[in-house]
Design a protein around this motif. Structure first.
Motif, PDB file in Angstrom:
ATOM      1  N   TYR A   1       0.882  -1.786  -0.333  1.00 17.88           N
ATOM      2  CA  TYR A   1      -0.166  -0.289  -0.059  1.00 17.88           C
ATOM      3  C   TYR A   1       0.610   1.532   0.045  1.00 17.88           C
ATOM      4  O   TYR A   1       0.430   2.451  -0.750  1.00 17.88           O
ATOM      5  CB  TYR A   1      -0.497   0.133   1.117  1.00 17.88           C
TER       6      TYR A   1
ATOM      7  N   ARG B   1      -4.732 -13.548  10.850  1.00 14.99           N
ATOM      8  CA  ARG B   1      -5.426 -12.768   9.523  1.00 14.99           C
ATOM      9  C   ARG B   1      -4.379 -12.575   8.406  1.00 14.99           C
ATOM     10  O   ARG B   1      -4.982 -12.230   7.797  1.00 14.99           O
ATOM     11  CB  ARG B   1      -4.934 -11.222  10.678  1.00 14.99           C
TER      12      ARG B   1
ATOM     13  N   ARG C   1      -6.518 -13.389   5.036  1.00 17.87           N
ATOM     14  CA  ARG C   1      -7.574 -12.694   5.154  1.00 17.87           C
ATOM     15  C   ARG C   1      -6.665 -11.163   4.232  1.00 17.87           C
ATOM     16  O   ARG C   1      -7.330 -11.053   3.122  1.00 17.87           O
ATOM     17  CB  ARG C   1      -8.210 -12.088   6.045  1.00 17.87           C
ATOM     18  N   ASP C   2      -5.854 -10.493   4.894  1.00 20.94           N
ATOM     19  CA  ASP C   2      -5.012  -9.388   4.744  1.00 20.94           C
ATOM     20  C   ASP C   2      -4.789  -9.793   3.197  1.00 20.94           C
ATOM     21  O   ASP C   2      -4.686  -8.788   2.297  1.00 20.94           O
ATOM     22  CB  ASP C   2      -3.789  -9.466   5.467  1.00 20.94           C
TER      23      ASP C   2
ATOM     24  N   SER D   1      -8.599  -9.262   1.316  1.00 23.48           N
ATOM     25  CA  SER D   1      -7.992  -8.207   0.818  1.00 23.48           C
ATOM     26  C   SER D   1      -6.861  -7.025  -0.014  1.00 23.48           C
ATOM     27  O   SER D   1      -6.931  -6.505  -0.765  1.00 23.48           O
ATOM     28  CB  SER D   1      -7.881  -7.080   2.383  1.00 23.48           C
TER      29      SER D   1
ATOM     30  N   GLN E   1      -8.119  -7.757  -3.663  1.00 19.29           N
ATOM     31  CA  GLN E   1      -9.407  -7.272  -3.416  1.00 19.29           C
ATOM     32  C   GLN E   1      -9.619  -5.370  -4.326  1.00 19.29           C
ATOM     33  O   GLN E   1     -10.046  -5.468  -4.921  1.00 19.29           O
ATOM     34  CB  GLN E   1     -10.426  -7.143  -3.494  1.00 19.29           C
ATOM     35  N   TRP E   2      -8.918  -5.334  -3.163  1.00 17.86           N
ATOM     36  CA  TRP E   2      -8.134  -3.759  -3.417  1.00 17.86           C
ATOM     37  C   TRP E   2      -7.639  -3.769  -4.923  1.00 17.86           C
ATOM     38  O   TRP E   2      -7.793  -2.706  -5.805  1.00 17.86           O
ATOM     39  CB  TRP E   2      -7.533  -3.624  -2.170  1.00 17.86           C
TER      40      TRP E   2
ATOM     41  N   CYS F   1      -9.011 -14.506  -8.291  1.00 14.11           N
ATOM     42  CA  CYS F   1      -7.870 -14.786  -7.520  1.00 14.11           C
ATOM     43  C   CYS F   1      -7.428 -16.249  -7.718  1.00 14.11           C
ATOM     44  O   CYS F   1      -8.436 -16.338  -7.457  1.00 14.11           O
ATOM     45  CB  CYS F   1      -8.677 -14.178  -6.358  1.00 14.11           C
TER      46      CYS F   1
END
Length: 208
Positions: free
Chosen positions: A54, A89, A92-93, A96, A99-100, A150
């Motif tokens: 990010y 986590r 899931r990250d 994410s 998807q981003w 994905c």
């Protein structure tokens, strides 16, 4: 050929990707693909963690506008004193991020590549690290199966002989391991391209 006809591929991650980029010379330049049809861009940050995608790579993603993105990241996140929370986590990250990339940058296919075992660690035991890697890989594989655009990529030839393919530092790939890795990553690109083309060929529902 018009530059707009070239399929841009980004491979993003930690030092594995930086080393991969440096090794892509000669017949392996551009991961062995024809430059007129595919352009491969490797972005690897030594010690990279998920947050770096990010904070450090958004501009490059915006500029390159890749249609295929491969992610090789997460190992440095696990090697943490807080590894149990990170492990729970991390999958899931990663999803994410996928998807981003799809929603924010119109990436057609995101491949999340298998995390590797390590022979040496800094903050936790090797056993805890490698068990966590297995756990994250299993969850990512399961989650990718139900998410459009994905996929999970298992590095063929590297899991069962993982320790034989590591450098003396117990973390990075040896020359032998890097050769196998190049072939595996190329395979992941081909899978992503095939999946993207298959998705594009699906008839659209114009009733909505």
């Amino acid at each position: 050929m018009d530059d707009r006809d070239v399929m841009n591929v980004m491979i993003i991650g930690h030092s594995f990707i930086r080393r991969l980029r440096d090794d892509l010379t000669g017949e392996w330049s551009n991961l062995g693909f024809d430059n007129d049809s595919i352009s491969v861009h490797c972005y690897g940050k030594g010690g990279g963690r998920l947050r770096d995608i990010y904070s450090c790579m958004s501009d490059a993603i915006s500029t390159i506008k890749p249609k295929i993105v491969l992610l090789q990241i997460g190992g440095n996140d696990i090697d943490s004193r807080d590894f149990e929370n990170v492990r729970d986590r991390l999958a899931r990250d990663l999803i994410s991020i996928a998807q981003w990339l799809r929603e924010g940058f119109s990436v057609q296919q995101v491949g999340i590549m298998q995390l590797f075992y390590r022979g040496k660690t800094r903050h936790i035991t090797v056993q805890d690290y490698n068990h966590s890697v297995d756990s994250v890989n299993d969850v990512v594989k399961s989650m990718c199966g139900s998410i459009e655009g994905c996929f999970y990529w298992r590095h063929k030839g590297l899991k069962d002989a993982a320790f034989d393919c590591l450098c003396k530092d117990g973390v990075h790939l040896s020359d032998k391991g890097l050769r196998k890795y190049k072939y595996s990553v190329r395979g992941a690109v081909l899978w992503g391209l095939t999946s993207a083309n298959r998705e594009a060929a699906k008839p659209r529902d114009r009733s909505v």
